[in-house]
Design an enzyme around this catalytic site. Structure first.
Site, PDB file in Angstrom:
ATOM      1  CG  ASP A   1      -2.005  -1.055   1.135  1.00 55.67           C
ATOM      2  OD1 ASP A   1      -2.462  -1.339   0.015  1.00 55.67           O
ATOM      3  OD2 ASP A   1      -2.398  -1.584   2.183  1.00 55.67           O
TER       4      ASP A   1
ATOM      5  CG  ASP B   1      -6.450  -1.572  -1.830  1.00 57.24           C
ATOM      6  OD1 ASP B   1      -6.584  -2.793  -2.021  1.00 57.24           O
ATOM      7  OD2 ASP B   1      -5.591  -1.090  -1.072  1.00 57.24           O
TER       8      ASP B   1
END
Length: 170
Positions: free
Chosen positions: A122, A136
């Site tokens: 991330d 995402d």
């Protein structure tokens, strides 16, 4: 199935594959760029209200099931199986291919991270929100689009049934 329906189905299959591949490539490319640009555990301002970070997420949404890779794997496989089943039954529904492609590409991008890195990379971090990545965003956007597509299709079918149920005057 008519020839036109078969052709529309094949076109939808190609479109969903193309969207999934584009999402997957962009996701993996942006993750590699972020990993090279930001050392693990650090943060750099990217845009107002968005920092570039380099964190690893071993779970799914909001780190749920972190440290339990078999549950994460099972959830992802179940979600992809359900998506595939739904898409094959609804592939001629308007924009179903786009929603399915976004969802599949995002899910596969994060699965690839789990296989290669042992966790999802991330790199985008807004204030007061967990870090996330392009996969995402594709998953969230694909889910929102899927809800809209299903709702619009339900309204179209319901309106068609009401029209067919009206007494014919003649």
């Amino acid at each position: 199935m008519s020839r036109d329906e078969a052709r529309a189905g094949r076109l939808a299959n190609r479109r969903v594959l193309a969207v999934a591949v584009v999402v997957l490539i962009l996701d993996q490319l942006t993750k590699r760029l972020a990993v090279e640009a930001v050392p693990r555990g650090t943060s750099e301002q990217f845009l107002p209200l968005i920092d570039l970070v380099h964190v690893r997420n071993e779970g799914v949404a909001f780190s749920s099931f972190a440290g339990q890779p078999w549950i994460v794997g099972l959830l992802v496989v179940a979600a992809l199986a359900a998506l595939t089943w739904w898409f094959l039954r609804n592939r001629t529904v308007r924009f179903a291919w786009l929603a399915a492609g976004m969802l599949a590409g995002g899910a596969i991008g994060n699965v690839l991270d789990r296989i290669i890195e042992g966790a999802v990379i991330d790199f985008l971090k807004p204030p007061n929100w967990p870090a996330f990545n392009l996969a995402d965003m594709a998953i969230v956007g694909g889910m929102a689009l899927l809800v809209i597509v299903v709702e619009l299709e339900n309204r179209r079918t319901t309106a068609g049934q009401r029209h067919d149920a009206r007494p014919q005057r003649g």
